[in-house]
Structures are given as structure tokens and as C-alpha cells.
Motif scaffolding. Structure first.
Motif, PDB file in Angstrom:
ATOM      1  N   ILE A 164       0.874  -1.176   0.000  1.00 56.93           N
ATOM      2  CA  ILE A 164       0.000   0.000   0.000  1.00 56.93           C
ATOM      3  C   ILE A 164       0.908   1.222   0.000  1.00 56.93           C
ATOM      4  N   VAL A 165       0.631   2.190  -0.866  1.00 58.07           N
ATOM      5  CA  VAL A 165       1.386   3.444  -0.826  1.00 58.07           C
ATOM      6  C   VAL A 165       0.517   4.490  -0.146  1.00 58.07           C
ATOM      7  N   GLY A 166       0.996   5.038   0.979  1.00 56.44           N
ATOM      8  CA  GLY A 166       0.268   6.091   1.685  1.00 56.44           C
ATOM      9  C   GLY A 166      -0.305   5.614   3.007  1.00 56.44           C
ATOM     10  N   ALA A 167       0.139   6.265   4.093  1.00 56.84           N
ATOM     11  CA  ALA A 167      -0.387   5.934   5.430  1.00 56.84           C
ATOM     12  C   ALA A 167      -1.343   7.019   5.897  1.00 56.84           C
ATOM     13  N   GLY A 168      -2.266   7.402   5.016  1.00 54.14           N
ATOM     14  CA  GLY A 168      -3.375   8.266   5.417  1.00 54.14           C
ATOM     15  C   GLY A 168      -4.516   7.367   5.896  1.00 54.14           C
ATOM     16  N   PRO A 169      -5.702   7.931   6.120  1.00 57.11           N
ATOM     17  CA  PRO A 169      -6.807   7.117   6.628  1.00 57.11           C
ATOM     18  C   PRO A 169      -7.148   5.926   5.732  1.00 57.11           C
ATOM     19  N   VAL A 218       3.204  -1.052   4.129  1.00 59.04           N
ATOM     20  CA  VAL A 218       2.702   0.291   3.826  1.00 59.04           C
ATOM     21  C   VAL A 218       3.907   1.212   3.660  1.00 59.04           C
ATOM     22  N   LEU A 219       3.990   1.886   2.513  1.00 58.94           N
ATOM     23  CA  LEU A 219       5.084   2.818   2.259  1.00 58.94           C
ATOM     24  C   LEU A 219       4.574   4.238   2.447  1.00 58.94           C
ATOM     25  N   GLU A 220       5.216   4.995   3.317  1.00 59.72           N
ATOM     26  CA  GLU A 220       4.770   6.361   3.571  1.00 59.72           C
ATOM     27  C   GLU A 220       5.965   7.306   3.402  1.00 59.72           C
ATOM     28  N   ARG A 221       5.757   8.323   2.597  1.00 57.37           N
ATOM     29  CA  ARG A 221       6.820   9.287   2.288  1.00 57.37           C
ATOM     30  C   ARG A 221       7.278  10.060   3.527  1.00 57.37           C
ATOM     31  N   LEU A 222       6.328  10.452   4.366  1.00 64.31           N
ATOM     32  CA  LEU A 222       6.679  11.292   5.523  1.00 64.31           C
ATOM     33  C   LEU A 222       7.390  10.466   6.593  1.00 64.31           C
ATOM     34  N   PRO A 223       8.426  11.051   7.214  1.00 66.09           N
ATOM     35  CA  PRO A 223       9.155  10.292   8.240  1.00 66.09           C
ATOM     36  C   PRO A 223       8.355  10.100   9.530  1.00 66.09           C
ATOM     37  N   PRO A 234     -10.148  15.158  15.328  1.00 61.77           N
ATOM     38  CA  PRO A 234      -9.138  15.509  14.323  1.00 61.77           C
ATOM     39  C   PRO A 234      -8.732  14.288  13.500  1.00 61.77           C
ATOM     40  N   GLN A 235      -8.506  14.527  12.217  1.00 58.94           N
ATOM     41  CA  GLN A 235      -8.077  13.434  11.333  1.00 58.94           C
ATOM     42  C   GLN A 235      -6.827  12.752  11.876  1.00 58.94           C
ATOM     43  N   SER A 236      -5.952  13.533  12.537  1.00 57.29           N
ATOM     44  CA  SER A 236      -4.717  12.937  13.077  1.00 57.29           C
ATOM     45  C   SER A 236      -5.059  11.904  14.152  1.00 57.29           C
ATOM     46  N   THR A 244      -7.814  10.043  14.194  1.00 53.97           N
ATOM     47  CA  THR A 244      -8.311   8.872  13.453  1.00 53.97           C
ATOM     48  C   THR A 244      -7.122   8.095  12.879  1.00 53.97           C
ATOM     49  N   GLU A 245      -6.146   8.815  12.325  1.00 58.42           N
ATOM     50  CA  GLU A 245      -4.979   8.137  11.742  1.00 58.42           C
ATOM     51  C   GLU A 245      -4.189   7.404  12.821  1.00 58.42           C
ATOM     52  N   THR A 246      -4.059   8.022  13.996  1.00 58.86           N
ATOM     53  CA  THR A 246      -3.309   7.364  15.080  1.00 58.86           C
ATOM     54  C   THR A 246      -3.995   6.059  15.488  1.00 58.86           C
ATOM     55  N   SER A 290      -1.781  11.606  -6.199  1.00 58.46           N
ATOM     56  CA  SER A 290      -1.257  10.241  -6.296  1.00 58.46           C
ATOM     57  C   SER A 290      -0.223   9.994  -7.400  1.00 58.46           C
ATOM     58  N   ALA A 291       0.960   9.548  -6.979  1.00 60.54           N
ATOM     59  CA  ALA A 291       1.988   9.147  -7.948  1.00 60.54           C
ATOM     60  C   ALA A 291       1.649   7.765  -8.506  1.00 60.54           C
ATOM     61  N   VAL A 292       1.016   6.915  -7.706  1.00 59.48           N
ATOM     62  CA  VAL A 292       0.635   5.579  -8.186  1.00 59.48           C
ATOM     63  C   VAL A 292      -0.359   5.733  -9.344  1.00 59.48           C
ATOM     64  N   PHE A 324      -9.452  28.904   2.454  1.00 56.49           N
ATOM     65  CA  PHE A 324      -8.395  28.774   3.460  1.00 56.49           C
ATOM     66  C   PHE A 324      -8.910  28.042   4.703  1.00 56.49           C
ATOM     67  N   LEU A 325      -7.954  27.391   5.350  1.00 52.38           N
ATOM     68  CA  LEU A 325      -8.220  26.750   6.646  1.00 52.38           C
ATOM     69  C   LEU A 325      -7.098  27.184   7.576  1.00 52.38           C
ATOM     70  N   ALA A 326      -7.421  27.480   8.830  1.00 47.70           N
ATOM     71  CA  ALA A 326      -6.354  27.789   9.800  1.00 47.70           C
ATOM     72  C   ALA A 326      -6.753  27.287  11.176  1.00 47.70           C
ATOM     73  N   LEU A 344      -6.740   1.624  -6.665  1.00 45.39           N
ATOM     74  CA  LEU A 344      -6.691   2.917  -5.976  1.00 45.39           C
ATOM     75  C   LEU A 344      -7.816   2.987  -4.942  1.00 45.39           C
ATOM     76  N   ALA A 345      -7.556   3.711  -3.855  1.00 46.07           N
ATOM     77  CA  ALA A 345      -8.598   3.942  -2.843  1.00 46.07           C
ATOM     78  C   ALA A 345      -8.390   5.318  -2.223  1.00 46.07           C
ATOM     79  N   GLY A 346      -9.480   5.938  -1.789  1.00 47.41           N
ATOM     80  CA  GLY A 346      -9.391   7.238  -1.130  1.00 47.41           C
ATOM     81  C   GLY A 346      -9.190   8.357  -2.139  1.00 47.41           C
ATOM     82  N   GLY A 379     -14.555  13.342   2.300  1.00 45.06           N
ATOM     83  CA  GLY A 379     -13.446  12.668   1.614  1.00 45.06           C
ATOM     84  C   GLY A 379     -12.841  11.538   2.426  1.00 45.06           C
ATOM     85  N   MET A 380     -12.482  11.820   3.672  1.00 40.80           N
ATOM     86  CA  MET A 380     -11.855  10.794   4.504  1.00 40.80           C
ATOM     87  C   MET A 380     -12.849   9.653   4.778  1.00 40.80           C
ATOM     88  N   ASN A 381     -14.087  10.033   5.030  1.00 39.28           N
ATOM     89  CA  ASN A 381     -15.115   9.024   5.273  1.00 39.28           C
ATOM     90  C   ASN A 381     -15.217   8.068   4.092  1.00 39.28           C
TER      91      ASN A 381
HETATM   92  C1  LIG Z   1     -10.062  21.689   4.680  1.00 40.98           C
HETATM   93  C2  LIG Z   1     -10.410  20.257   4.588  1.00 40.98           C
HETATM   94  C3  LIG Z   1     -11.317  19.714   5.466  1.00 40.98           C
HETATM   95  C4  LIG Z   1     -11.680  18.390   5.368  1.00 40.98           C
HETATM   96  N1  LIG Z   1     -12.593  17.881   6.248  1.00 40.98           N
HETATM   97  C5  LIG Z   1     -12.976  16.605   6.129  1.00 40.98           C
HETATM   98  C6  LIG Z   1     -13.915  16.039   7.059  1.00 40.98           C
HETATM   99  O1  LIG Z   1     -14.354  16.686   8.011  1.00 40.98           O
HETATM  100  N2  LIG Z   1     -14.299  14.750   6.868  1.00 40.98           N
HETATM  101  C7  LIG Z   1     -13.791  14.012   5.839  1.00 40.98           C
HETATM  102  O2  LIG Z   1     -14.208  12.860   5.690  1.00 40.98           O
HETATM  103  N3  LIG Z   1     -12.868  14.503   4.993  1.00 40.98           N
HETATM  104  C8  LIG Z   1     -12.441  15.777   5.111  1.00 40.98           C
HETATM  105  N4  LIG Z   1     -11.503  16.263   4.258  1.00 40.98           N
HETATM  106  C9  LIG Z   1     -10.910  15.381   3.244  1.00 40.98           C
HETATM  107  C10 LIG Z   1      -9.844  14.456   3.852  1.00 40.98           C
HETATM  108  O3  LIG Z   1      -8.864  15.210   4.494  1.00 40.98           O
HETATM  109  C11 LIG Z   1      -9.228  13.588   2.753  1.00 40.98           C
HETATM  110  O4  LIG Z   1     -10.262  13.085   1.951  1.00 40.98           O
HETATM  111  C12 LIG Z   1      -8.423  12.429   3.351  1.00 40.98           C
HETATM  112  O5  LIG Z   1      -7.242  12.869   3.959  1.00 40.98           O
HETATM  113  C13 LIG Z   1      -8.046  11.425   2.255  1.00 40.98           C
HETATM  114  O6  LIG Z   1      -7.416  10.331   2.838  1.00 40.98           O
HETATM  115  P1  LIG Z   1      -6.416   9.429   1.972  1.00 40.98           P
HETATM  116  O7  LIG Z   1      -5.898   8.393   2.901  1.00 40.98           O
HETATM  117  O8  LIG Z   1      -7.076   9.016   0.723  1.00 40.98           O
HETATM  118  O9  LIG Z   1      -5.241  10.419   1.513  1.00 40.98           O
HETATM  119  P2  LIG Z   1      -4.272  11.334   2.378  1.00 40.98           P
HETATM  120  O10 LIG Z   1      -4.847  11.644   3.703  1.00 40.98           O
HETATM  121  O11 LIG Z   1      -3.896  12.466   1.491  1.00 40.98           O
HETATM  122  O12 LIG Z   1      -3.015  10.408   2.637  1.00 40.98           O
HETATM  123  C14 LIG Z   1      -2.113  10.096   1.593  1.00 40.98           C
HETATM  124  C15 LIG Z   1      -0.777   9.693   2.205  1.00 40.98           C
HETATM  125  O13 LIG Z   1       0.086   9.257   1.148  1.00 40.98           O
HETATM  126  C16 LIG Z   1       1.386   9.782   1.362  1.00 40.98           C
HETATM  127  N5  LIG Z   1       2.052   9.841   0.052  1.00 40.98           N
HETATM  128  C17 LIG Z   1       1.768  10.672  -0.976  1.00 40.98           C
HETATM  129  N6  LIG Z   1       2.572  10.410  -2.023  1.00 40.98           N
HETATM  130  C18 LIG Z   1       3.394   9.405  -1.634  1.00 40.98           C
HETATM  131  C19 LIG Z   1       4.444   8.700  -2.274  1.00 40.98           C
HETATM  132  N7  LIG Z   1       4.815   8.963  -3.534  1.00 40.98           N
HETATM  133  N8  LIG Z   1       5.088   7.715  -1.594  1.00 40.98           N
HETATM  134  C20 LIG Z   1       4.718   7.417  -0.305  1.00 40.98           C
HETATM  135  N9  LIG Z   1       3.727   8.071   0.348  1.00 40.98           N
HETATM  136  C21 LIG Z   1       3.071   9.041  -0.317  1.00 40.98           C
HETATM  137  C22 LIG Z   1       1.130  11.142   1.979  1.00 40.98           C
HETATM  138  O14 LIG Z   1       2.257  11.612   2.692  1.00 40.98           O
HETATM  139  C23 LIG Z   1      -0.067  10.847   2.891  1.00 40.98           C
HETATM  140  O15 LIG Z   1       0.343  10.446   4.174  1.00 40.98           O
HETATM  141  C24 LIG Z   1     -11.105  17.586   4.359  1.00 40.98           C
HETATM  142  C25 LIG Z   1     -10.171  18.120   3.470  1.00 40.98           C
HETATM  143  C26 LIG Z   1      -9.819  19.441   3.582  1.00 40.98           C
HETATM  144  C27 LIG Z   1      -8.802  20.003   2.623  1.00 40.98           C
END
Ligand SMILES: Cc1cc2nc3c(=O)[nH]c(=O)nc-3n(C[C@H](O)[C@H](O)[C@H](O)COP(=O)(O)OP(=O)(O)OC[C@H]3O[C@@H](n4cnc5c(N)ncnc54)[C@H](O)[C@@H]3O)c2cc1C
Length: 493
Positions: free
Chosen positions: A7-12, A30-35, A95-97, A99-101, A156-158, A176-178, A272-274, A287-289
Motif C-alpha cells: 500500500i502506498v500512503g499511510a493516510g486514513p 505500507v510505504l509512507e513518504r513522511l518520516p 481531528p483526522q490525526s 483517526t490516523e493514530t 497520487s503518484a501511483v 483557506f483553513l487555519a 486505488l482507494a481514497g 473525503g476521509m469518510n
Molecule cells: C479543509 C479540509 C477539510 C476536510 N474535512 C474533512 C472532514 O471533516 N471529513 C472528511 O471525511 N474529509 C475531510 N476532508 C478530506 C480528507 O482530508 C481527505 O479526503 C483524506 O485525507 C483522504 O485520505 P487518503 O488516505 O485518501 O489520503 P491522504 O490523507 O492524502 O493520505 C495520503 C498519504 O500518502 C502519502 N504519500 C503521498 N505520495 C506518496 C508517495 N509517492 N510515496 C509514499 N507516500 C506518499 C502522503 O504523505 C499521505 O500520508 C477535508 C479536506 C480538507 C482540505
């Protein structure tokens, strides 16, 4: 092979998929670019259906108490999840972080090999396996796996390397988000339309406030990094009149409304997923859902194919089912964007939709969309529950006619296996499932307590897929049980 699946990417999406594959005993890297984790959280919302999905795997307790609400919105039009919610409402401050943890800890405990500081740079699909090129601080290495899944986000590079088509529309605006400390703003949980655009305020705890600001007509910018906080503070002042320039910005980000979806979720041995499969404005926080639910749809199918219990054609249902969900997601975020960001010209439409939402059926429809309850996969015709999520039911398990433990139907899915729920203690039915008991659990139980069984009224037996969707029901399915078992779990032994 280095692993059955890379799997490439350790997001949700990637972490959920890693856990699902490990639950089924499949080796995964799982391969994740970020350290390391950044602690940044784009998403803060878990839809009610995602809450159920996490509950199916017993993960909710790990969040340490989630505040939920039965109120949601569709493009600013209030919706009530109440009539559809059996157990959980929506969470809006997770926070998404976090959920990821939770997902990363779970996947690691199950044995997922998560390698950080590794960037995917290329692939070759050899037909019977995929070779992946990975770069880390020591240089480049090659890994081999039977399947590769790109969960590497919107850029996505994949997706690019495997040649997926990604049609859609480019961004037309920027928002913007802050996350701020040192400023006290009244919560505006549902996007608040103001003259000139929309604003949102969420309190994230620990004195941190999340603001989102979108100025109507603000053009997208080419950026190499995050926007300066002064840009955000200026936009906030223009829209609300409030000066937040003194606040301490913890994280500032810009995002747009580019809307795209791949035409196929699988090309050969690459899936592909997500966000790698679909991007859109985060209207309604979906998106994350959707990514988590993509992963839960794919995990058990890919595991069954890798383990050789189901034919490769089962993977086609991943594209068929989730591409349609992604298509609807894009359509509904476009509709919500118009309602949220459109100007006065959209007001008559908002008023009309608001009036329509007063009708029960429309209210349920919008709540189903916003909550993720309206997903129906093709499980044949007949009973209205076919293909829908299994509604939560309190059950009393029975063994050899003796009363047993009370459990929830959601709990039965903890192991990530299919479940045949025999509600009438029918040994003949159970025998018909004998050839599949290596893949499904057969549970004899009776509904417990006075709670109405709703759509399950009159059901004698239900076959539930590992993702919680109803694959077969009796009475009410046109197919017989062995046919349904073979379709979703492969031939019996
Ligand atoms: C402002 C904002 C608010 C949002 N709020 C919500 C919300 O409330 N609820 C919701 O469901 N969604 C929300 N989303 C959307 C949500 O953040 C994304 O849909 C979600 O992060 C997607 O998850 P993912 O795992 O597909 O990708 P990502 O979270 O983008 O994870 C991808 C991972 O792949 C890694 N990666 C990338 N390229 C490479 C590579 N070449 N080699 C190795 N690793 C790589 C990245 O470092 C990253 O860790 C929001 C988005 C934004 C911008």
C-alpha cells in the motif's frame, strides 16, 4: 515476494486497508513518504456510517470518548440523522490525526509493516506481480508484491505511474483553513454564508479554534507552500469584520474545488482507494469518510483473492460498487458547493430545497446522503435491505437451544469475516453454509428486547458481508444461500 500487498500512503484510507488485510491474515507493507506524523488534520468529521464501520471493528473505544450529534447538514440545509441512526450520530471534532493514530496503532498491532520515510517513485506491472520502486535516505530499492494499492492522496503518484485516467474539472476557486490559538470565536459548525462567501468555526479543544473561510470568486493560486496567515486573516476580516491578525496560527492551509475521479479503480494489479481515486471540495466533510469506506469495501475482497478462496472477478465488484459511490460523492459535493458558496442567485433554490426538506421522505433522503446510510450495493433484487448496511440489532446468542450472551449485530463483524445470522435456529440452513465456515461465522441468535426490528421484521436469516452490507436475506432473496455465498466468498470447500 516482499509482501502480498503493498500500500502506498499511510493516510486514513491506506491505514484502514492495512488493518483490514491483516485481519484476514494477508501480509502487507505500507510505504509512507513522511518520516513521522505531522499532527495536521484536514478532516475533523466522522459521518455516522463511518462511526458504524469503525464500531464494526471495535475501534471506537480507542478514541477515548467521542461527542456525537444527530444533526447534520446538506449544503447548509439542516438534516436530522435521528430516524436513520441506530447507534451513532456524526462526530464533528475528531481531528483526522486522531483517526490516523487509532488506525495506525490497530494496523501495527495486527502486524502491518508500516515503513515511513519511503517514497514510491515507480512501478512495473508484470502481470502476475507488481514491482515497486521506492526511494529512501539510503537510495532506491525495489519491492515485489502480488498487488499494489495507491492510497497516496489527491496528487497520487501511483495513479500517474499506472496510467489511470483522471477526468474532471480544474479548481475554479480557493479557500483557506487555519488552526489558531489565542483567539475566541463563536462556533459556526455548519458553514455560515455571509455576504461575500462563507465561514466556519469549530472549537477543537485545548484552546484551539479551526476556521475555514471561502471568499466568493477568489481565484485559485499556484502555490509551492501554505498561504501566509495574513492572507487568511485579511479574508476573515473582509467577510466577518473581525480582526484575528493577533492570533497564533498553528497550521494554515489552502484548498480548492478541483473535482475529478478515475474512470477505473483497478488497472491490472494496481488498485486505488481514497483521494487517489476521487478529489472534490470538502463540502460536507466526506473525503476521509469515503476513503475509509473504500478501504473497507476493498480489504476483504483483495484478501480473499490473495488467499485464493475467491476468484479475481470479485475485485471487479470493488470498481463497480465504489466507482458509483465516488460518482455520487462528486455530484453531491458539487451540489453542496453551489448551495454553500453560491451568491444571492442561488437563494431561491436554497429556499425551495429547505421547504422540500420539510417532507419526511426528502428529509430521510438528504440525511441518508449526508450520513452515508444510502449506500446500496447490487446484491440482487427482492428484499429492500439487500445491498444496504445491516442495521444494528440487539441479539441474544443461542447455543443448542439454550439462551446465551446478549450482543449487538455490529459486534459480530469484529473479526472482519462474513456472518450468517440464523434468527430461527434452523439447522438445515446452517448445514447449507458448511462449505464456507472457514470464511464466515455462522451465528444462531434471537432478537433481544422490545426494540422494533425495523427493516429486519420477519427476517429468518441474513448473510452479512465483512463490510457490514447485506448480501442475502430470507425470506426475500431471489438467489438461494449457496449462490450468495459463492458470489461473495468464492466456491465452498
Ligand atoms: C479543509 C479540509 C477539510 C476536510 N474535512 C474533512 C472532514 O471533516 N471529513 C472528511 O471525511 N474529509 C475531510 N476532508 C478530506 C480528507 O482530508 C481527505 O479526503 C483524506 O485525507 C483522504 O485520505 P487518503 O488516505 O485518501 O489520503 P491522504 O490523507 O492524502 O493520505 C495520503 C498519504 O500518502 C502519502 N504519500 C503521498 N505520495 C506518496 C508517495 N509517492 N510515496 C509514499 N507516500 C506518499 C502522503 O504523505 C499521505 O500520508 C477535508 C479536506 C480538507 C482540505
Amino acid at each position: 515476494m516482499d509482501a502480498s500487498v503493498i500500500i502506498v500512503g499511510a493516510g486514513p484510507a491506506g491505514l484502514m486497508l492495512a488493518g483490514e488485510l491483516r485481519l484476514a491474515g494477508v501480509g502487507v507493507i505500507v510505504l509512507e513518504r513522511l518520516p513521522g506524523r505531522t499532527g495536521e488534520s484536514r478532516g475533523i468529521g466522522l459521518a455516522p456510517r463511518t462511526m458504524e464501520v469503525l464500531d464494526q471493528r471495535g475501534l471506537l473505544g480507542r478514541f477515548g470518548g467521542i461527542e456525537t450529534s444527530e444533526q447534520g447538514h446538506f449544503g447548509g440545509i439542516p438534516v436530522d440523522f435521528g430516524p436513520l441512526v441506530a447507534v451513532h450520530g456524526a462526530a464533528r471534532t475528531v481531528p483526522q490525526s486522531a483517526t490516523e493514530t487509532v488506525l495506525e496503532d490497530w494496523a501495527r498491532e495486527l502486524g502491518a509493516d508500516i515503513r515511513r520515510g519511503r517514497e514510491f517513485v515507480g512501478l512495473t506491472d508484470h502481470g502476475d506481480h507488481v514491482e515497486v520502486r521506492v526511494r529512501d535516505s539510503a537510495g532506491e530499492q525495489r519491492l515485489r508484491a502480488r498487488y499494489l494499492v495507491g492510497c497516496d492522496g489527491g496528487r497520487s503518484a501511483v495513479r500517474k505511474e499506472a496510467g489511470f485516467d483522471f477526468p474532471g474539472t480544474a479548481a475554479t476557486t480557493e479557500m483557506f483553513l487555519a488552526d489558531l490559538r489565542g483567539v475566541d470565536l463563536e462556533p459556526r459548525m455548519v458553514a455560515d454564508r455571509v455576504s461575500g462567501g462563507m465561514v466556519m468555526v469549530n472549537r477543537l479543544g485545548d484552546g484551539i479554534v479551526r476556521i475555514v473561510v471561502g471568499e466568493r470568486g477568489a481565484p485559485p493560486q499556484r502555490r509551492d507552500g501554505p498561504p501566509a496567515f495574513s492572507e487568511v486573516a485579511d479574508a476573515w476580516k473582509r467577510l466577518t469584520g473581525i480582526d484575528i491578525a493577533h492570533a497564533e496560527p498553528l497550521w494554515v492551509s489552502a484548498f480548492g474545488d478541483a473535482t475529478r475521479q478515475v474512470t477505473e479503480y483497478r488497472r491490472g494489479r494496481v488498485l486505488l482507494a481514497g483521494d487517489s481515486a476521487h478529489i472534490h471540495l470538502p463540502a460536507g466533510g466526506q473525503g476521509m469518510n469515503t476513503g475509509i469506506q473504500d478501504a473497507v469495501n476493498l480489504g476483504w475482497k483483495l484478501a480473499a483473492v490473495v488467499r485464493g478462496t475467491a476468484p479475481e472477478t470479485l475485485l471487479e465488484t470493488y470498481h463497480e460498487e465504489r466507482h458509483e459511490i465516488g460518482r455520487r460523492l462528486l455530484a453531491n459535493t458539487r451540489a453542496q458547493s453551489l448551495l454553500l458558496l453560491g451568491g444571492d442567485e442561488v437563494q431561491p433554490l436554497r429556499d425551495l430545497l429547505g421547504e422540500l426538506a420539510g417532507f419526511d421522505e426528502v428529509a430521510r433522503y438528504l440525511a441518508g446522503r449526508a450520513g452515508g446510510f444510502d449506500i446500496r450495493y447490487d446484491a440482487g433484487s427482492g428484499h429492500p435491505l439487500l445491498g444496504m448496511r445491516m442495521p444494528h440489532l440487539e441479539l441474544e446468542r443461542t447455543a443448542a437451544g439454550r439462551p446465551g450472551r446478549v450482543t449487538g449485530s455490529t459486534e459480530l463483524l469484529r473479526a472482519g469475516r462474513g456472518v450468517l445470522l440464523d434468527l430461527e435456529d434452523n439447522p438445515h440452513l446452517r448445514r447449507r453454509a458448511d462449505g464456507w465456515t472457514d470464511r464466515i461465522d455462522v451465528v444462531t441468535a434471537a432478537p433481544h428486547g422490545p426494540a422494533p426490528r425495523g427493516a429486519l421484521e420477519g427476517a429468518a436469516a441474513v448473510l452479512v458481508r465483512p463490510d457490514g452490507h447485506v448480501a442475502w436475506i430470507a425470506p426475500g432473496s431471489r438467489h438461494d444461500l449457496p449462490m450468495a455465498l459463492e458470489r461473495w466468498f468464492g466456491p465452498g470447500r
